[in-house]
Design a protein around this motif. Structure first.
Motif, PDB file in Angstrom:
ATOM      1  N   GLY A   1      32.324   7.903  72.812  1.00 46.64           N
ATOM      2  CA  GLY A   1      32.176   6.982  71.688  1.00 46.64           C
ATOM      3  C   GLY A   1      31.631   7.669  70.448  1.00 46.64           C
ATOM      4  O   GLY A   1      32.140   7.473  69.334  1.00 46.64           O
ATOM      5  N   ILE A   2      30.620   8.498  70.624  1.00 56.79           N
ATOM      6  CA  ILE A   2      30.044   9.203  69.487  1.00 56.79           C
ATOM      7  C   ILE A   2      31.038  10.208  68.914  1.00 56.79           C
ATOM      8  O   ILE A   2      31.186  10.327  67.687  1.00 56.79           O
ATOM      9  CB  ILE A   2      28.713   9.875  69.883  1.00 56.79           C
ATOM     10  N   ALA A   3      31.749  10.923  69.786  1.00 59.56           N
ATOM     11  CA  ALA A   3      32.745  11.888  69.315  1.00 59.56           C
ATOM     12  C   ALA A   3      33.865  11.183  68.539  1.00 59.56           C
ATOM     13  O   ALA A   3      34.299  11.667  67.494  1.00 59.56           O
ATOM     14  CB  ALA A   3      33.324  12.664  70.493  1.00 59.56           C
TER      15      ALA A   3
ATOM     16  N   GLY B   1      34.848   3.151  69.331  1.00 63.82           N
ATOM     17  CA  GLY B   1      33.866   4.160  69.727  1.00 63.82           C
ATOM     18  C   GLY B   1      32.457   3.594  69.742  1.00 63.82           C
ATOM     19  O   GLY B   1      31.658   3.914  70.630  1.00 63.82           O
ATOM     20  N   ALA B   2      32.156   2.735  68.770  1.00 62.07           N
ATOM     21  CA  ALA B   2      30.833   2.116  68.744  1.00 62.07           C
ATOM     22  C   ALA B   2      30.636   1.196  69.946  1.00 62.07           C
ATOM     23  O   ALA B   2      29.560   1.174  70.558  1.00 62.07           O
ATOM     24  CB  ALA B   2      30.649   1.331  67.446  1.00 62.07           C
ATOM     25  N   VAL B   3      31.680   0.459  70.307  1.00 61.36           N
ATOM     26  CA  VAL B   3      31.594  -0.440  71.466  1.00 61.36           C
ATOM     27  C   VAL B   3      31.411   0.358  72.746  1.00 61.36           C
ATOM     28  O   VAL B   3      30.555   0.034  73.586  1.00 61.36           O
ATOM     29  CB  VAL B   3      32.850  -1.339  71.542  1.00 61.36           C
ATOM     30  N   ILE B   4      32.195   1.423  72.906  1.00 60.69           N
ATOM     31  CA  ILE B   4      32.097   2.234  74.123  1.00 60.69           C
ATOM     32  C   ILE B   4      30.736   2.920  74.218  1.00 60.69           C
ATOM     33  O   ILE B   4      30.117   2.955  75.289  1.00 60.69           O
ATOM     34  CB  ILE B   4      33.243   3.269  74.165  1.00 60.69           C
ATOM     35  N   ALA B   5      30.250   3.466  73.095  1.00 59.60           N
ATOM     36  CA  ALA B   5      28.936   4.118  73.116  1.00 59.60           C
ATOM     37  C   ALA B   5      27.831   3.103  73.421  1.00 59.60           C
ATOM     38  O   ALA B   5      26.914   3.376  74.199  1.00 59.60           O
ATOM     39  CB  ALA B   5      28.669   4.815  71.788  1.00 59.60           C
ATOM     40  N   GLY B   6      27.925   1.931  72.835  1.00 58.87           N
ATOM     41  CA  GLY B   6      26.937   0.890  73.108  1.00 58.87           C
ATOM     42  C   GLY B   6      26.979   0.409  74.546  1.00 58.87           C
ATOM     43  O   GLY B   6      25.934   0.187  75.174  1.00 58.87           O
ATOM     44  N   ALA B   7      28.185   0.260  75.095  1.00 60.72           N
ATOM     45  CA  ALA B   7      28.308  -0.151  76.490  1.00 60.72           C
ATOM     46  C   ALA B   7      27.746   0.913  77.418  1.00 60.72           C
ATOM     47  O   ALA B   7      27.105   0.591  78.425  1.00 60.72           O
ATOM     48  CB  ALA B   7      29.768  -0.433  76.837  1.00 60.72           C
ATOM     49  N   GLY B   8      27.970   2.179  77.098  1.00 58.18           N
ATOM     50  CA  GLY B   8      27.393   3.259  77.897  1.00 58.18           C
ATOM     51  C   GLY B   8      25.884   3.244  77.869  1.00 58.18           C
ATOM     52  O   GLY B   8      25.220   3.465  78.888  1.00 58.18           O
TER      53      GLY B   8
END
Length: 133
Positions: free
Chosen positions: A82-84, A111-118
């Motif tokens: 997500g960050i990448a 990417g923000a959603v995936i990073a936040g979910a992680g």
């Protein structure tokens, strides 16, 4: 019931990631129709994959080492990816062309959603580990 939730979580992660990979080539198009047509499903698939990861982390309180390891490394991978993705899209968000804004906006949001979910999944895992002590 936990087995059903775990199966659904793995299915959601697989479906979300597959959908994101399917939409990814269309996000490099110069046509606004292709960008919008792929952007909404890309963002939706990131929600699906993130929800699956969070659901998997909520079921990891049991003593199944493999599920815990998958959830932990999946969380780290989701945060890193997500960050990448957000860093990759960032320069295009300063463009004056609407195609660049739309083509970078949807993946940035995904990417923000995936990073936040992680991050949420990782916090669920650490809370379950503290609770088990």
């Amino acid at each position: 019931m936990t087995i059903i939730v775990r199966f659904g979580a793995f299915a959601a992660i697989a479906a979300g990631v597959a959908g994101m990979f399917f939409c990814l080539p269309f996000l490099f198009s110069a046509r606004i129709e292709a960008l919008v047509g792929a952007g909404f499903p890309f963002a939706g698939d990131s929600f699906i994959a993130g929800a699956g990861l969070i659901a998997l982390s909520k079921t990891s309180f049991e003593k199944i080492a493999m599920v815990n390891a998958i959830a932990k490394w999946g969380s780290f991978t989701a945060i890193a990816a997500g960050i990448a993705g957000m860093f990759y899209c960032l320069p295009f968000l300063f463009s004056v062309r609407i195609e660049d804004l739309v083509g970078a906006g949807f993946p940035f949001m995904g990417g923000a959603v995936i990073a936040g979910a992680g991050l949420i999944a990782l916090s669920n895992l650490s809370a379950a580990k503290e609770k088990a002590k």
